[in-house]
Design a protein around this motif. Structure first.
Motif, short mmCIF file in Angstrom:
data_model
loop_
_atom_site.label_atom_id
_atom_site.label_comp_id
_atom_site.label_asym_id
_atom_site.label_seq_id
_atom_site.Cartn_x
_atom_site.Cartn_y
_atom_site.Cartn_z
N GLY A 162 10.69 14.90 95.59
CA GLY A 162 10.44 15.46 96.94
C GLY A 162 9.28 15.50 97.74
N SER A 163 8.26 15.90 96.79
CA SER A 163 6.84 15.99 97.09
C SER A 163 6.58 14.70 97.13
CB SER A 163 6.19 16.87 96.30
OG SER A 163 4.78 16.91 96.56
N GLN A 164 6.70 13.84 96.14
CA GLN A 164 6.17 12.65 96.20
C GLN A 164 6.52 11.77 97.33
OE1 GLN A 164 6.37 10.67 92.33
NE2 GLN A 164 6.98 12.68 91.50
N ALA A 165 7.97 11.85 97.80
CA ALA A 165 8.47 11.09 98.80
C ALA A 165 7.55 11.42 100.18
CB ALA A 165 9.92 11.06 99.06
N PHE A 166 7.39 12.86 100.25
CA PHE A 166 6.84 13.43 101.59
C PHE A 166 5.53 12.94 101.66
CE2 PHE A 166 4.24 16.52 103.50
CZ PHE A 166 4.85 16.40 104.80
N HIS A 167 4.82 12.86 100.61
CA HIS A 167 3.33 12.53 100.73
C HIS A 167 3.26 11.00 100.85
CE1 HIS A 167 2.45 16.38 98.76
NE2 HIS A 167 1.19 16.16 99.17
N ALA A 168 4.03 10.21 100.39
CA ALA A 168 4.03 8.56 100.53
C ALA A 168 4.27 8.53 102.38
CB ALA A 168 5.13 7.93 99.91
N SER A 169 5.37 9.25 102.75
CA SER A 169 5.58 9.23 104.39
C SER A 169 4.48 9.72 105.05
CB SER A 169 6.81 10.03 104.44
OG SER A 169 6.47 11.42 104.71
N MET A 170 3.60 10.34 104.46
CA MET A 170 2.24 10.89 105.20
C MET A 170 1.36 9.99 104.89
SD MET A 170 3.19 13.56 106.99
CE MET A 170 1.67 14.16 107.58
N GLY A 171 1.22 8.89 104.09
CA GLY A 171 0.12 7.82 104.21
C GLY A 171 -0.51 8.14 102.86
N PHE A 172 -0.30 8.99 102.03
CA PHE A 172 -1.09 9.34 100.80
C PHE A 172 -0.81 8.02 99.90
CE2 PHE A 172 -1.25 13.71 102.42
CZ PHE A 172 -2.25 13.99 101.89
N THR A 173 -1.70 7.60 99.11
CA THR A 173 -1.60 6.79 97.77
C THR A 173 -1.41 7.76 96.52
OG1 THR A 173 -3.69 6.79 97.37
CG2 THR A 173 -2.98 4.95 98.75
N ALA A 174 -0.57 7.38 95.77
CA ALA A 174 -0.46 8.00 94.39
C ALA A 174 -0.80 7.32 93.30
CB ALA A 174 1.14 8.64 94.53
N ALA A 175 -1.07 8.18 91.94
CA ALA A 175 -1.16 7.43 90.78
C ALA A 175 -0.82 8.60 89.96
CB ALA A 175 -2.62 7.27 90.68
N VAL A 176 -0.33 8.48 88.85
CA VAL A 176 0.09 9.49 87.72
C VAL A 176 -0.88 9.42 86.69
CG1 VAL A 176 1.69 9.99 85.77
CG2 VAL A 176 2.71 8.95 87.86
N VAL A 177 -1.67 10.43 86.68
CA VAL A 177 -2.94 10.68 85.80
C VAL A 177 -2.19 11.53 84.46
CG1 VAL A 177 -5.10 11.80 85.81
CG2 VAL A 177 -4.07 10.77 87.81
N ALA A 178 -2.46 10.77 83.39
CA ALA A 178 -1.89 11.50 82.12
C ALA A 178 -2.72 12.57 81.58
CB ALA A 178 -1.81 10.60 81.06
N ASP A 179 -2.32 13.70 81.05
CA ASP A 179 -3.03 14.81 80.63
C ASP A 179 -4.06 15.43 81.78
OD1 ASP A 179 -2.13 14.07 78.23
OD2 ASP A 179 -3.48 13.03 77.53
N TYR A 180 -3.42 15.57 82.81
CA TYR A 180 -4.18 16.03 84.19
C TYR A 180 -4.83 17.32 83.84
CZ TYR A 180 -5.50 16.88 88.71
OH TYR A 180 -6.43 17.05 89.94
N ASP A 181 -3.97 18.16 83.65
CA ASP A 181 -4.22 19.65 83.31
C ASP A 181 -4.36 20.18 81.76
OD1 ASP A 181 -4.59 20.73 85.80
OD2 ASP A 181 -2.45 20.64 86.11
N SER A 182 -3.73 19.43 81.07
CA SER A 182 -3.82 19.59 79.49
C SER A 182 -3.20 18.54 78.86
CB SER A 182 -3.31 21.05 79.14
OG SER A 182 -2.05 21.14 79.49
N PRO A 183 -3.44 18.35 77.49
CA PRO A 183 -2.56 17.38 76.87
C PRO A 183 -0.95 17.35 77.20
CG PRO A 183 -4.11 18.15 75.37
CD PRO A 183 -4.26 19.17 76.83
N GLY A 184 -0.63 16.53 77.50
CA GLY A 184 1.09 16.39 77.86
C GLY A 184 1.34 16.95 79.27
#
Length: 160
Positions: A128-150
C-alpha cells in the motif's frame, strides 16, 4: 495543494501526541507483519520525534481525534534533502486525500528550506505504501540489507 477534507484541521505535533500515535499504531498497521513487527514499528517512533522534529511534522485531527500524521525532517548531513520518517493514516480516512495533503505540505516545507529531494523508505511487504509513493511521483528501488543483513527496504526518492 489539495484541500483538507471538511471538518479536519492540521497542526504541528506536540510531545503529548506521542502517546496518541503509539495508541493507534497496532490498529492502523494491524495487517502488516506479526506482534514482533508491531513492536518494532512502535520503536521506530520514539518520543524524541515529537520533541525535536515538530516544525517539519504534522498532525491532522477531526473533532479532537487523530486522523493522520507525518513525521519528517530536513537532513542535517545532506543539505539538498529532506526525509519522511513515518506517516500514518487512520484506515477509515484512507482515500480522503489526507495523506496527499500531508505529503504536499511537507514538500512545500522542504522547498521553502531549499531542499530538492525528498526520501523515505518502507518494508517490501507494505505494498500500500509503495503504491501511494508511486502515485505521488516517487521512484523506488529495493535495497538489500538496508538496515541489517536480511532486512531489505524499498527506498523512495522524489525530486521537487
Amino acid at each position: 495543494m489539495n484541500a483538507l477534507p471538511p471538518g479536519t484541521t492540521i497542526r504541528h505535533p506536540e510531545t503529548a501526541d506521542h502517546a496518541r500515535v503509539q495508541a493507534v499504531m497496532e490498529n492502523w498497521w494491524g495487517g502488516i507483519g506479526n506482534k514482533q513487527s508491531a513492536h518494532d514499528r512502535a520503536l521506530l517512533l520514539p518520543r524524541l520525534y515529537f520533541q525535536h522534529f515538530t516544525d517539519s511534522s504534522y498532525v491532522i485531527e477531526r473533532d479532537g481525534e487523530l486522523v493522520a500524521f507525518l513525521i519528517g525532517f530536513l537532513s542535517q548531513s545532506r543539505p539538498d534533502e529532506s526525509y519522511i520518517h513515518f506517516v500514518g493514516v487512520d484506515p477509515a480516512a484512507r482515500g480522503t486525500g489526507v495523506g496527499r495533503y500531508l505529503y504536499q505540505r511537507f514538500f512545500d516545507y522542504s522547498r521553502e528550506h531549499g531542499r530538492t529531494v525528498v526520501r523515505s523508505i518502507t518494508s517490501p511487504v507494505n505494498t500500500g505504501s509503495q503504491a501511494f509513493h508511486a502515485s505521488m511521483g516517487f521512484t523506488a528501488a529495493v535495497v538489500a540489507d538496508y538496515d541489517s543483513p536480511g532486512t531489505d527496504r524499498v527506498a523512495f526518492a522524489k525530486t521537487l
